[in-house]
Scaffold this active site. Structure first.
Site, PDB file in Angstrom:
ATOM      1  N   ASP A 177      -6.255 -12.558 -14.821  1.00 45.99           N
ATOM      2  CA  ASP A 177      -5.574 -12.462 -16.231  1.00 45.99           C
ATOM      3  C   ASP A 177      -4.760 -10.923 -16.115  1.00 45.99           C
ATOM      4  O   ASP A 177      -5.237 -10.144 -16.407  1.00 45.99           O
ATOM      5  CB  ASP A 177      -6.436 -13.261 -17.097  1.00 45.99           C
ATOM      6  CG  ASP A 177      -5.906 -13.810 -18.616  1.00 45.99           C
ATOM      7  OD1 ASP A 177      -4.564 -14.082 -18.395  1.00 45.99           O
ATOM      8  OD2 ASP A 177      -6.179 -12.876 -19.448  1.00 45.99           O
ATOM      9  N   ASP A 236      -3.192  -9.778 -20.293  1.00 43.23           N
ATOM     10  CA  ASP A 236      -3.891  -9.982 -21.667  1.00 43.23           C
ATOM     11  C   ASP A 236      -4.978  -9.967 -22.133  1.00 43.23           C
ATOM     12  O   ASP A 236      -6.338 -11.024 -21.228  1.00 43.23           O
ATOM     13  CB  ASP A 236      -3.145 -10.303 -22.262  1.00 43.23           C
ATOM     14  CG  ASP A 236      -1.979 -10.511 -22.350  1.00 43.23           C
ATOM     15  OD1 ASP A 236      -0.837  -9.764 -22.345  1.00 43.23           O
ATOM     16  OD2 ASP A 236      -0.949 -11.459 -22.440  1.00 43.23           O
TER      17      ASP A 236
END
Length: 259
Positions: free
Chosen positions: A13, A15
């Site tokens: 991922d 963020d």
């Protein structure tokens, strides 16, 4: 349980893992550099459909995270890929930003508000009453409802913003039709991403900061999962879920030597 294969491919991922509030997480640059030097297949994923992969490449480069365009996978790209396989050369009424409209065009879709095959809802900072009304009427007239991701809110310096999931709920309330969500935790996003880089789930790992999206999506796609504590999830939160990641680490810095 049978022993898993050595990790050959990494998905992570963006963020909360590589950066937090626009600032790179310590060790993220070393992790990306190690991946690139190793030649292993990898992807940086985001549920946000607003930006193109090229936009995100530039944004990451500004904070010294050099991720090639072809190693970025967004919910917009996953949505366009899904629709291309389900209904090639179709038509869609799209609510979203350049990341989504560009992906749809590149998949060969025609964007129209005249009897489209699909209504596709994505992220935007300018949801308009007129566009939502049009979407509701088109769905009531038979267009199938797709949403890029189920996230209810997104971050901003001023606080939470309504995101695709909460706007989709409004449309569902008005139409009685639930959307098909493409982004995490739907393992479809992971599988299409793995296919894009020629990787296999049994020798791949997913790194994320959220149990309900990243870890769940990785788990359901058959991958090893690593939860980092640099984002939204704290250790006491883990036991609230009926599933667990393969491993919990403080940050992505702890995984550099695993590549």
């Amino acid at each position: 349980m049978p022993e898993r294969k050595h990790i050959e491919s990494w998905l992570t991922d963006m963020d909360g893992v590589l950066m937090h509030e626009g600032v790179p997480v310590p060790g993220a640059d070393a992790f990306i550099r190690k991946l690139r030097d190793s030649g292993r297949p990898f992807l940086v994923l985001t549920n946000n459909s607003m930006h193109t992969a090229r936009d995100l490449h530039v944004r990451l480069k500004r904070i010294d995270l050099d991720v090639p365009v072809e190693n970025i996978w967004t919910s917009a790209l996953a949505t366009a890929k899904f629709l291309d396989t389900q209904h090639p050369g179709g038509t869609a009424y799209v609510i979203g930003e350049a990341g989504l409209t560009t992906a749809m065009h590149e998949a060969g879709y025609v964007l129209t508000d005249a009897d489209p095959d699909f209504v596709v809802l994505g992220e935007t900072r300018t949801y308009s009453f007129e566009a939502l009304t049009r979407a509701i009427r088109l769905i009531n007239n038979g267009a199938r409802f797709i949403a890029t991701n189920p996230d209810n809110t997104g971050p901003s310096p001023q606080g939470a913003l309504p995101a695709t999931g909460s706007v989709a709920a409004l449309i569902t309330k008005a139409t009685g039709k639930d959307p098909y969500f493409i982004g995490k935790p739907n393992p479809l996003m992971m599988r299409t991403g793995l296919n894009a880089i020629g990787a296999h789930s049994e020798s791949s790992a997913m790194i994320g900061d959220r149990m309900d999206t990243d870890v769940l999506a990785g788990l359901e796609a058959g991958m090893e999962t690593f939860l980092v504590l640099t984002g939204l999830t704290a250790v006491p939160d883990i036991d609230k879920y009926p599933f667990r990641p393969t491993e919990v680490v403080d940050s992505i810095a702890d995984l550099v030597d695993r590549v």
